[in-house]
Enzyme design. Sequence first.
Site, PDB file in Angstrom:
ATOM      1  N   TRP A 102       0.827  -1.207   0.000  1.00 49.49           N
ATOM      2  CA  TRP A 102       0.000   0.000   0.000  1.00 49.49           C
ATOM      3  C   TRP A 102       0.857   1.251   0.000  1.00 49.49           C
ATOM      4  O   TRP A 102       0.485   2.263  -0.607  1.00 49.49           O
ATOM      5  CB  TRP A 102      -0.965  -0.029   1.180  1.00 49.49           C
ATOM      6  CG  TRP A 102      -1.937  -1.166   1.054  1.00 49.49           C
ATOM      7  CD1 TRP A 102      -1.956  -2.321   1.782  1.00 49.49           C
ATOM      8  CD2 TRP A 102      -2.974  -1.293   0.073  1.00 49.49           C
ATOM      9  NE1 TRP A 102      -2.952  -3.144   1.321  1.00 49.49           N
ATOM     10  CE2 TRP A 102      -3.599  -2.550   0.275  1.00 49.49           C
ATOM     11  CE3 TRP A 102      -3.437  -0.472  -0.950  1.00 49.49           C
ATOM     12  CZ2 TRP A 102      -4.655  -2.998  -0.501  1.00 49.49           C
ATOM     13  CZ3 TRP A 102      -4.495  -0.918  -1.737  1.00 49.49           C
ATOM     14  CH2 TRP A 102      -5.098  -2.160  -1.505  1.00 49.49           C
ATOM     15  N   ASP A 173      -1.247   6.607   6.591  1.00 45.98           N
ATOM     16  CA  ASP A 173      -2.351   5.739   6.195  1.00 45.98           C
ATOM     17  C   ASP A 173      -2.540   4.752   7.338  1.00 45.98           C
ATOM     18  O   ASP A 173      -1.739   3.845   7.545  1.00 45.98           O
ATOM     19  CB  ASP A 173      -1.997   5.008   4.896  1.00 45.98           C
ATOM     20  CG  ASP A 173      -3.065   4.005   4.467  1.00 45.98           C
ATOM     21  OD1 ASP A 173      -4.061   3.829   5.198  1.00 45.98           O
ATOM     22  OD2 ASP A 173      -2.891   3.389   3.402  1.00 45.98           O
ATOM     23  N   LYS A 197     -12.000  -2.051   8.336  1.00 44.17           N
ATOM     24  CA  LYS A 197     -11.215  -2.956   9.176  1.00 44.17           C
ATOM     25  C   LYS A 197     -11.549  -2.743  10.657  1.00 44.17           C
ATOM     26  O   LYS A 197     -11.972  -3.664  11.327  1.00 44.17           O
ATOM     27  CB  LYS A 197      -9.724  -2.776   8.905  1.00 44.17           C
ATOM     28  CG  LYS A 197      -9.378  -3.037   7.417  1.00 44.17           C
ATOM     29  CD  LYS A 197      -7.930  -2.797   7.116  1.00 44.17           C
ATOM     30  CE  LYS A 197      -7.648  -2.807   5.620  1.00 44.17           C
ATOM     31  NZ  LYS A 197      -7.873  -4.106   4.994  1.00 44.17           N
TER      32      LYS A 197
END
Length: 361
Positions: A102, A173, A197
């Site tokens: 990511w 992030d 999540k």
Amino acid sequence: MQRAYNFNAGPSALPLPVLQKAQEEMVNYKGTGMSIMELSHRSSTFENVLNKAKDDLRTLMNIPDTHEILFLQGGASLQFSMIPMNFLGAEQVGGYVLTGAWSEKALKEAQKLGQTAVIASSKDNHYRSIPNQHELQIPDQNMAYVHITSNNTIYGTQWHEFPSLNGTDLIADMSSDILCRNVDVSKLSLIYAGAQKNLGPSGVTVVIIKKELLSRIPTGLPTMLNYETHIKNNSLYHTPPTFSIYMLSLVLEWVKQQGGLDAIEKQNEKKASLLYECMDMYNEFYTPHAEKDSRSLMNVTFTLPNKEVTSSFLQLAQEKGFVGLAGHRSVGGCRASIYNAVPLESCEALASFMESFYKGQ
């Protein structure tokens, strides 16, 4: 109904009380005669839901008044572009720390929009660790910000201490570990996180942004890609993901009922310890992907002796009611994602299964 042992990496487990509350209110939200999904986003009823979510998040994370809270769409992936569009000036450099897939994707998008530099990377060791402070190589150029990915779902690594940058803005992030522990928000200029999540269902992205950054936004940006647009309109410039925000609000209420982040952090440490201790006990059979000082509280990744044994492990686990244990294809092996809503009992059951599977070989 027997609930599955849900270890999916995302979308992932939601707290059962949250699901039950949503079920209870599904067709008639607070006497309106309508579902929350049918309410106008311009109604005071929905705006109360949104504002309560903001207030609860601010309280739980101790977010200072120096920071704004937004609920946006497009997932964390859209933030990969919005951040450099808003804050990477023409003569500036965006610094990126690579710790997994990511962070690579975030860098790739920034490279399309301005100058970037990789200031640290653990790619050479297959992303088994988080770089240390002394490994950061910050160039002499005018740094716009430094971007990190706080937790890496694929590789099972996590920043246990954020880097000190001597005044350079730190952007994180935090999609896969927001709300899993206490974080000093004042040390970060921007946090963003997809909800699917720890915060709720997919469809909404939380952005926590320091107000001082807003003065750097250039003119001429597309309206929807300008953070100021959403701040000025309380995340209601256009139709927001109303149901996702409602569910997020219920999750935040659940976190408060658990005792807040102090209690959540202790529970997460206990869950992770169960699995890591099992792997360390049978370390000739279960091999963690992450180095010990970089292990994640949220994603426990490990390999078994070979593909045949791994296949047998996953098949038997599925028969026993364990869901989502297959590792990402780039790493292989297994992965147990143990986000906030995964109960301790699920981790106890998995540790017991891992022990019995090893002894049965």
